[in-house]
Every structure is written in C-alpha cells, then in structure tokens.
Design a protein around this motif. Structure first.
Motif, PDB file in Angstrom:
ATOM      1  N   THR A 262       0.828  -1.206   0.000  1.00 54.75           N
ATOM      2  CA  THR A 262       0.000   0.000   0.000  1.00 54.75           C
ATOM      3  C   THR A 262       0.860   1.252   0.000  1.00 54.75           C
ATOM      4  N   GLU A 333      -9.344  -5.495  -6.255  1.00 57.81           N
ATOM      5  CA  GLU A 333     -10.010  -4.437  -5.493  1.00 57.81           C
ATOM      6  C   GLU A 333      -9.010  -3.591  -4.711  1.00 57.81           C
ATOM      7  N   GLU A 334      -7.928  -4.217  -4.252  1.00 60.90           N
ATOM      8  CA  GLU A 334      -6.897  -3.450  -3.558  1.00 60.90           C
ATOM      9  C   GLU A 334      -6.300  -2.401  -4.483  1.00 60.90           C
ATOM     10  N   LYS A 336      -7.661  -1.063  -7.227  1.00 61.48           N
ATOM     11  CA  LYS A 336      -8.670  -0.046  -7.525  1.00 61.48           C
ATOM     12  C   LYS A 336      -8.798   0.949  -6.369  1.00 61.48           C
ATOM     13  N   ASP A 337      -8.834   0.437  -5.154  1.00 62.58           N
ATOM     14  CA  ASP A 337      -8.984   1.306  -3.982  1.00 62.58           C
ATOM     15  C   ASP A 337      -7.789   2.255  -3.839  1.00 62.58           C
ATOM     16  N   GLU A 340      -7.941   5.022  -6.508  1.00 62.10           N
ATOM     17  CA  GLU A 340      -8.970   6.001  -6.152  1.00 62.10           C
ATOM     18  C   GLU A 340      -8.528   6.867  -4.973  1.00 62.10           C
ATOM     19  N   ALA A 341      -7.892   6.247  -3.982  1.00 62.47           N
ATOM     20  CA  ALA A 341      -7.473   6.989  -2.789  1.00 62.47           C
ATOM     21  C   ALA A 341      -6.387   8.006  -3.117  1.00 62.47           C
TER      22      ALA A 341
END
Length: 427
Positions: A262, A333-334, A336-337, A340-341
């Motif tokens: 992340t 999904e990780e 994509k998130d 977006e973040a």
C-alpha cells in the motif's frame, strides 16, 4: 532498615539504599521529593533506551532497503542462465497486454500529438523485452500519426530499473535496434533517443510534467523492501517455512506485506503524478492474486527446496527462517482502492491477462513444466538475491532440488499465471 538484596535496576538500588538511611523517614516531604526525582530519572533513562532501540531498528530497516536495491536484479549477461535468454514468460505477458498499451496511446493521441514523445519504461530489466516494449510503442505511434497525416514524432525514451540492473546488455542492442527501425520505417523516420535512468520507481525519477507515457510490466509486485513486523515480540520469525506472504501465513505477516505494498504503490502513483503531463497515460502490468489464493507455486517450491538444504546443514536454519522475499501480488479491489485513494489518475481500462504453460508454450509433461519453472521462470529472476543470502556455490543444487520437487508435487492448474493489465490517465 537494611537493603536485603540487589535489583536489576541500578537506579532502584540507589533509591533503596537512600531509603534505608533513617533521616529520610524523619522528613516525609524530603523523601517524597527524592522519590519523585529518582522516578523522573528512571523514566528518562527508559525513554532514552526506547529511542535508541527505535533508532537502531530504523537504521536496520534502511540497511535492508538499501540491500534490496543493491542486490535485487535479474540474472545479468547473456549466458545460458541469464534473464536475457530466459524471459519468455515475461515476454508473453507483455505481448498479451499490448492491446492495453495500444488503447492507452491512441486515447492519448486523440487529445495531444507531441512533436517529441517522452516515454519511460519502469522496471525495464535487461535483455530483449525492454526493446520489445519500445518497438510496440514506436509502431503504434508511427501508425497513428501517419493515419492522421502527421509526421511521426521524435522519441525520447528513459529505461529505468534499480542500479544493479544490467543496462549494458540493453545498450549493446541499441545500434541494431535503431538500424532495424530505419529500414522498416523509412528515411523520414525521426530519431529515437534512449537513455538509462537507474533508481527506485517508488520515488521521483524525472522533472515535473516531463513524460507523456509511462509503461511498467512485471515489476510492481516487487515491493521496495521486506516489510517490518515479520518477527514476534520474542524475536522469532513469524513466517517460518515460507519465503513470502501466502494464505497460510499468520495474519500479522499478511498485514505487514499488504501495508508495505500500500505504501509503495501509493508512492509510485504520487511520484508519477508529478512527472506525467495532464492527459498523459500509464500502462501497468502486475501479477494478480485472487481471494484466499495460495502463493505463487514457484515460491512454495523454493521454500521446500531451501528447507531441504537446511535439513542437511547446507544452509543455516536460522537464516532461512528469517528470509523473506520483497514480493506482494495484490487483489484487483486493492489496486482499484489505492488508485482512487491517491486521486491523481483515472482508471481507463483493466483486464486480466493469463499465461498457461500448456496452451501458450505447448508444455504438457510434468517434468518439463517443473524444469521450465525452475530454470526459465524463477532462477533468472531470483538467483542474484538468493546467492547474496545463501551463497552462489549453492545455486545449482538449490534449483536441481526445485525441479525435482516440482516434478513430484505440481498440478496442471499451478502453471497458470494471471496478471492485471491497467490503463491510467493523469487527471
């Protein structure tokens, strides 16, 4: 009052000695003030010790990060075991993701037609794949410009990887590459300028708003460092028996790897957001993980091969237990998130790209598959970092065991590899 024993704390010993003197009891206020001062002194010593420990841990982490940057690179040169001669798997991923690159470039050319196209290939590695990507970009650009009756642009291409990368193997191929372009495109084809840019792509590499198009394939699942938090409070490694995070790893290990990815991927996006012009594009390809999926079969076979050597005393068990790869494959999904973040890019396209040894390479025999995995998929990628950790003289034995274990244990489904091909637009 007598001091009946010594404690493990010198400060507490002093306090007890002083309290054993009668006069402290004749003056409670003085005794209270003394105790308060001693308590403050002890608290300060504890705080200083914790700060030093934190500093040492931080220094260790920096050293580990520097070590990854220094030793992590593909097998150099053009020999039999080199990455240059054993990167067919990565080549196929790049070829299958070409439609995403083409879509990204054509979409970008609908809003801008630069006279000099500034391109960066991040994590280019060595060998022919770096120039394969460049050839795709040149062909798509040349075709698009000519279809619009525009003169094709000049190209300025930055090839990036960590400092240990074998850039020279790429540079030795450039003269022949340019000659083939001139023969294919004609005398009016504009020059293609290529240079190397060593450094981690998790930080800034270029001036602001320099780049029009960024490409990265087979690279972003390699995180900047082995994560923190892979040891328990007692110092015992939490991920023993594995070389990276997998479904059977403890939750703390999975979280540590996820947190590191992340932080790294967010840093990657932030750095590129400053370097890419508004309306510019990125095309990324990264290994995909599915929910509750086990780790890549290659890492499981590697773990078992190393463990077999440790059981025979060829490598230290303690060293093996503490060894982890800087590798994390994210869920869709990780990704994509995180995109977006971070907020600087729009997700333009996302699709899965699957490579199957049977259908794509016509390899059906179990022994042949295990041989391919050992010598054409894992060794060219990991030998440098494994050799730095366990010794170069053990590499032949290690991958012989890898191939033998793979022949016994692997199944058909374990030789399918899925990547995510992503197209992003700079807002």
């Amino acid at each position: 009052m007598q001091l009946c024993h010594r404690t493990k704390s010198p400060q507490l010993d002093i306090l007890l000695r002083c309290l054993s003197v009668q006069r402290w009891y004749n003056s409670p206020a003085t005794a209270a003030a003394f105790i308060k001062s001693i308590y403050a002194h002890i608290k300060k010593r504890i705080s200083n010790r914790a700060s030093k420990q934190a500093s040492r841990a931080s220094q260790k982490q920096r050293r580990e990060k520097i070590k990854v940057e220094q030793v992590f690179h593909m097998k150099e040169g053009t020999g039999e075991a080199s990455y240059a001669n054993n990167s067919q798997l990565q080549k196929l991923v790049i070829s299958k993701a070409k439609t995403v690159v083409e879509t990204s470039l054509k979409e970008m050319f609908s809003t801008m037609l630069p006279e000099c196209l500034m391109v960066a290939d991040l994590g280019c590695s060595s060998g022919p794949n770096a120039l394969l990507v460049l050839k795709e970009i040149v062909d798509i650009t040349d075709e698009t410009y000519r279809s619009l009756n525009r003169r094709p642009p000049e190209f300025k291409v930055f090839l990036n990887d960590l400092p240990g990368n074998d850039f020279n193997t790429i540079f030795r191929q450039l003269q022949g590459f340019r000659k083939r372009l001139e023969e294919e495109k004609g005398s009016d084809f504009e020059p293609c300028f290529v240079s190397g840019t060593p450094g981690s792509f998790y930080q800034r590499l270029f001036p602001r708003r320099l780049l029009h198009f960024v490409h990265s394939a087979n690279s972003l699942h390699w995180i900047s460092q082995v994560p923190k938090g892979l040891e328990g409070e007692d110092g015992i490694p939490l991920n023993k028996g594995r070389v990276c995070a997998g479904s059977s790893s403890p939750p703390e290990v999975l979280k540590a790897y996820r947190d590191q990815f992340t932080a790294d991927f967010s840093s990657f996006l932030k750095a590129r957001s400053e370097e890419i012009v508004p309306g510019g594009f990125m095309s990324l390809t990264i290994v995909e993980r599915f929910e509750n999926d086990n780790i890549f079969k290659g890492w499981e076979l590697l773990s078992k091969s190393l463990q077999s050597m440790a059981s025979e005393g060829l490598i230290e068990q303690e060293k093996l237990d503490a060894f982890n790869l800087p590798y994390y494959a994210p869920l869709t999904e990780e990704l994509k998130d995180l995109i977006e973040a971070e907020g600087s890019f729009t997700l333009h396209k996302l699709e899965s790209v699957t490579v199957d040894l049977e259908s794509d390479f016509n390899i059906n025999d179990r022994d042949e598959k295990a041989n391919f995995m050992a010598y054409k998929a894992v060794r060219p990628v990991l030998e440098p970092i494994l050799a730095s950790e366990f010794g170069q003289d053990l590499m032949d034995d290690l991958f012989r065991r890898f191939q033998e274990i793979g022949s016994r244990e692997s199944t058909t489904k374990e030789y399918k590899f899925t990547n995510l091909a992503i197209s992003l637009t700079r807002k």
